[in-house]
Structure formats: C-alpha cells, structure tokens
Design a protein around this motif. Structure first.
Motif, PDB file in Angstrom:
ATOM      1  N   ILE A 159       5.910  -9.351  -8.325  1.00 36.84           N
ATOM      2  CA  ILE A 159       5.026  -8.203  -8.181  1.00 36.84           C
ATOM      3  C   ILE A 159       5.273  -7.274  -9.368  1.00 36.84           C
ATOM      4  O   ILE A 159       6.435  -6.998  -9.704  1.00 36.84           O
ATOM      5  CB  ILE A 159       5.229  -7.472  -6.827  1.00 36.84           C
ATOM      6  CG1 ILE A 159       4.249  -6.317  -6.706  1.00 36.84           C
ATOM      7  CG2 ILE A 159       6.651  -7.052  -6.618  1.00 36.84           C
ATOM      8  CD1 ILE A 159       4.178  -5.719  -5.313  1.00 36.84           C
ATOM      9  N   ASN A 160       4.205  -6.852 -10.009  1.00 40.72           N
ATOM     10  CA  ASN A 160       4.293  -5.983 -11.190  1.00 40.72           C
ATOM     11  C   ASN A 160       5.223  -6.555 -12.258  1.00 40.72           C
ATOM     12  O   ASN A 160       5.961  -5.828 -12.907  1.00 40.72           O
ATOM     13  CB  ASN A 160       4.751  -4.579 -10.799  1.00 40.72           C
ATOM     14  CG  ASN A 160       3.796  -3.903  -9.858  1.00 40.72           C
ATOM     15  OD1 ASN A 160       2.601  -4.172  -9.878  1.00 40.72           O
ATOM     16  ND2 ASN A 160       4.319  -3.037  -9.010  1.00 40.72           N
ATOM     17  N   LYS A 203       2.062   7.666  -6.173  1.00 34.96           N
ATOM     18  CA  LYS A 203       3.087   6.774  -5.659  1.00 34.96           C
ATOM     19  C   LYS A 203       3.755   6.067  -6.828  1.00 34.96           C
ATOM     20  O   LYS A 203       3.084   5.547  -7.708  1.00 34.96           O
ATOM     21  CB  LYS A 203       2.478   5.747  -4.719  1.00 34.96           C
ATOM     22  CG  LYS A 203       1.912   6.349  -3.463  1.00 34.96           C
ATOM     23  CD  LYS A 203       1.316   5.296  -2.572  1.00 34.96           C
ATOM     24  CE  LYS A 203       0.735   5.919  -1.332  1.00 34.96           C
ATOM     25  NZ  LYS A 203       0.126   4.920  -0.462  1.00 34.96           N
ATOM     26  N   THR A 204       5.078   6.059  -6.805  1.00 35.79           N
ATOM     27  CA  THR A 204       5.836   5.401  -7.854  1.00 35.79           C
ATOM     28  C   THR A 204       6.940   4.558  -7.245  1.00 35.79           C
ATOM     29  O   THR A 204       7.270   4.714  -6.068  1.00 35.79           O
ATOM     30  CB  THR A 204       6.475   6.424  -8.817  1.00 35.79           C
ATOM     31  OG1 THR A 204       7.334   7.280  -8.065  1.00 35.79           O
ATOM     32  CG2 THR A 204       5.429   7.239  -9.538  1.00 35.79           C
ATOM     33  N   GLY A 205       7.506   3.684  -8.033  1.00 29.83           N
ATOM     34  CA  GLY A 205       8.640   2.878  -7.591  1.00 29.83           C
ATOM     35  C   GLY A 205       8.291   1.995  -6.405  1.00 29.83           C
ATOM     36  O   GLY A 205       7.224   1.399  -6.319  1.00 29.83           O
ATOM     37  N   ILE A 206       9.196   1.940  -5.474  1.00 27.18           N
ATOM     38  CA  ILE A 206       9.039   1.078  -4.306  1.00 27.18           C
ATOM     39  C   ILE A 206       7.848   1.506  -3.468  1.00 27.18           C
ATOM     40  O   ILE A 206       7.115   0.672  -2.943  1.00 27.18           O
ATOM     41  CB  ILE A 206      10.340   1.081  -3.461  1.00 27.18           C
ATOM     42  CG1 ILE A 206      11.455   0.397  -4.246  1.00 27.18           C
ATOM     43  CG2 ILE A 206      10.139   0.394  -2.138  1.00 27.18           C
ATOM     44  CD1 ILE A 206      12.791   0.433  -3.586  1.00 27.18           C
ATOM     45  N   GLU A 207       7.621   2.810  -3.361  1.00 25.83           N
ATOM     46  CA  GLU A 207       6.495   3.319  -2.570  1.00 25.83           C
ATOM     47  C   GLU A 207       5.159   2.761  -3.068  1.00 25.83           C
ATOM     48  O   GLU A 207       4.248   2.518  -2.288  1.00 25.83           O
ATOM     49  CB  GLU A 207       6.498   4.847  -2.657  1.00 25.83           C
ATOM     50  CG  GLU A 207       5.462   5.519  -1.825  1.00 25.83           C
ATOM     51  CD  GLU A 207       5.488   7.030  -2.011  1.00 25.83           C
ATOM     52  OE1 GLU A 207       5.538   7.490  -3.160  1.00 25.83           O
ATOM     53  OE2 GLU A 207       5.444   7.739  -0.995  1.00 25.83           O
ATOM     54  N   THR A 216       0.465 -10.011   0.520  1.00 25.04           N
ATOM     55  CA  THR A 216       0.423  -8.555   0.496  1.00 25.04           C
ATOM     56  C   THR A 216       1.764  -8.015   0.978  1.00 25.04           C
ATOM     57  O   THR A 216       2.300  -8.490   1.981  1.00 25.04           O
ATOM     58  CB  THR A 216      -0.705  -8.030   1.411  1.00 25.04           C
ATOM     59  OG1 THR A 216      -1.937  -8.594   0.983  1.00 25.04           O
ATOM     60  CG2 THR A 216      -0.792  -6.520   1.356  1.00 25.04           C
ATOM     61  N   VAL A 217       2.296  -7.023   0.276  1.00 24.67           N
ATOM     62  CA  VAL A 217       3.571  -6.401   0.657  1.00 24.67           C
ATOM     63  C   VAL A 217       3.300  -5.458   1.829  1.00 24.67           C
ATOM     64  O   VAL A 217       2.505  -4.537   1.731  1.00 24.67           O
ATOM     65  CB  VAL A 217       4.192  -5.630  -0.522  1.00 24.67           C
ATOM     66  CG1 VAL A 217       5.477  -4.937  -0.084  1.00 24.67           C
ATOM     67  CG2 VAL A 217       4.435  -6.556  -1.696  1.00 24.67           C
ATOM     68  N   GLU A 218       3.959  -5.728   2.943  1.00 20.02           N
ATOM     69  CA  GLU A 218       3.765  -4.932   4.161  1.00 20.02           C
ATOM     70  C   GLU A 218       4.898  -3.928   4.389  1.00 20.02           C
ATOM     71  O   GLU A 218       4.660  -2.828   4.839  1.00 20.02           O
ATOM     72  CB  GLU A 218       3.661  -5.843   5.385  1.00 20.02           C
ATOM     73  CG  GLU A 218       2.443  -6.747   5.379  1.00 20.02           C
ATOM     74  CD  GLU A 218       1.157  -5.993   5.634  1.00 20.02           C
ATOM     75  OE1 GLU A 218       1.184  -4.996   6.376  1.00 20.02           O
ATOM     76  OE2 GLU A 218       0.124  -6.400   5.084  1.00 20.02           O
ATOM     77  N   GLN A 219       6.131  -4.346   4.107  1.00 22.40           N
ATOM     78  CA  GLN A 219       7.295  -3.484   4.344  1.00 22.40           C
ATOM     79  C   GLN A 219       8.304  -3.706   3.227  1.00 22.40           C
ATOM     80  O   GLN A 219       8.315  -4.746   2.585  1.00 22.40           O
ATOM     81  CB  GLN A 219       7.990  -3.846   5.661  1.00 22.40           C
ATOM     82  CG  GLN A 219       7.158  -3.730   6.898  1.00 22.40           C
ATOM     83  CD  GLN A 219       7.923  -4.269   8.108  1.00 22.40           C
ATOM     84  OE1 GLN A 219       9.140  -4.229   8.158  1.00 22.40           O
ATOM     85  NE2 GLN A 219       7.196  -4.795   9.069  1.00 22.40           N
ATOM     86  N   ILE A 220       9.189  -2.742   3.067  1.00 20.39           N
ATOM     87  CA  ILE A 220      10.294  -2.878   2.130  1.00 20.39           C
ATOM     88  C   ILE A 220      11.553  -2.477   2.871  1.00 20.39           C
ATOM     89  O   ILE A 220      11.631  -1.413   3.469  1.00 20.39           O
ATOM     90  CB  ILE A 220      10.091  -1.991   0.889  1.00 20.39           C
ATOM     91  CG1 ILE A 220       8.798  -2.382   0.185  1.00 20.39           C
ATOM     92  CG2 ILE A 220      11.285  -2.112  -0.048  1.00 20.39           C
ATOM     93  CD1 ILE A 220       8.373  -1.450  -0.913  1.00 20.39           C
ATOM     94  N   GLU A 221      12.525  -3.374   2.831  1.00 17.32           N
ATOM     95  CA  GLU A 221      13.788  -3.131   3.517  1.00 17.32           C
ATOM     96  C   GLU A 221      14.914  -3.344   2.505  1.00 17.32           C
ATOM     97  O   GLU A 221      15.235  -4.482   2.165  1.00 17.32           O
ATOM     98  CB  GLU A 221      13.920  -4.102   4.687  1.00 17.32           C
ATOM     99  CG  GLU A 221      15.088  -3.844   5.594  1.00 17.32           C
ATOM    100  CD  GLU A 221      15.063  -4.797   6.772  1.00 17.32           C
ATOM    101  OE1 GLU A 221      15.892  -5.716   6.791  1.00 17.32           O
ATOM    102  OE2 GLU A 221      14.206  -4.623   7.651  1.00 17.32           O
TER     103      GLU A 221
END
Length: 165
Positions: free
Chosen positions: A109-110, A82-86, A130-135
């Motif tokens: 984050i990071n 997994k890279t980037g936003i994922e 904790t990151v749950e979703q990205i929009e």
C-alpha cells in the motif's frame, strides 16, 4: 511628555511590522499595531504605565480576535487532512504474499509492504483488497466486494431492528 517614548514605540512598531513580513504568521502584526497605539498615546502625554497597558490591551485583543476570526470564518470548511496510518483506512492495497487464515501475509500500500490479515478468508497473491482496520503494525484487509456486502447486511439488520421497511 517624554519626546523619546513615542519614538521608541514607533521603532518597535516598524520592527514588529518588518518581522511580520518576514515571518508571516499573523502574530507580530498585532504587536506592531499595539506598539503603534502606544506610540500615539505616548505622543499625547500619557505615562509609561498607560502606554504599557495600551500596548498589552490592543495586542492581546487583536491577537485573540484574529485567531477566533480565522478559525470560525476562514477555517470552517477545512477538511481534516489524514496522514500516516490514518490515511490508509479505506485505501486499496495489493496482496503481495497470499493471506492465509493462521499466518496472514503481506500487502503493498502506497509503495510500502505491510503485514496483513484477512477479514474475508484466504486471499491469493495479486488480489486487490481494502484496508479495514489497523492494529499496531498489522493491517486487517478484506475484498472490496466483501466490505460492501457486510455494510449492506448491517444496513438490512439495522432496518429490521428499527422497523424500517
């Protein structure tokens, strides 16, 4: 029998083999083997058409077989990287600017600052989430305990609808 045909195929095999050593992609190796086979049948007196057919068949067969072999045998346990936003999903972030209901705020984050909205009510500065979703370019976060409570609640509801005890 053409005395130079097998020499040319042999030179092609050596050049392709040398390229394989330099490039190391397991592509030109198979063409080198195909050229070597074409060299052998050229030395046996087979015409140019037969040499080209042999080169093409051997190279194509080895290339296809090696890709299938590498994928099925050597890569069967490979984990998707997994890279980037994922890669941010499920990761921990720190609230840098308090997250209030109507406007949201900022989290780190990071080492990067991101706009964020809370899924578990207002969150003060300095709290870990904790990151749950990205929009788009906005993260939806929640308290780690809140995400655990929600998953337990969802499991309980699933048990009730399915009829588990």
């Amino acid at each position: 029998m053409d005395p130079t045909a097998w020499h040319l195929w042999l030179i092609a095999a050596i050049v392709l083999g040398a390229l394989e050593i330099k490039l190391s992609g397991f592509v030109t190796l198979w063409f080198a083997v195909g050229a070597l086979m074409a060299s052998l049948i050229a030395g046996a007196g087979v015409g140019l058409d037969g040499q080209l057919v042999m080169f093409t068949l051997v190279s194509t067969a080895l290339f296809a077989a090696s890709r299938t072999l590498f994928k099925n045998v050597f890569m069967r346990d490979a984990v998707h990287l997994k890279t980037g936003i994922e890669a941010m999903l499920g990761q921990e972030a720190v609230v840098m600017e308090a997250l209030s209901d109507p406007h949201g705020g900022t989290v780190r984050i990071n080492g990067e600052l991101w706009m964020a909205r809370s899924l578990s009510g207002p969150l003060p500065e300095g709290e870990r989430v904790t990151v749950e979703q990205i929009e788009g370019l906005k993260l939806w976060v929640r308290r780690p305990s809140a995400s655990h409570e929600v998953s337990l609640h969802q499991q309980q509801r699933k048990k009730e609808t399915v009829g588990w005890d």
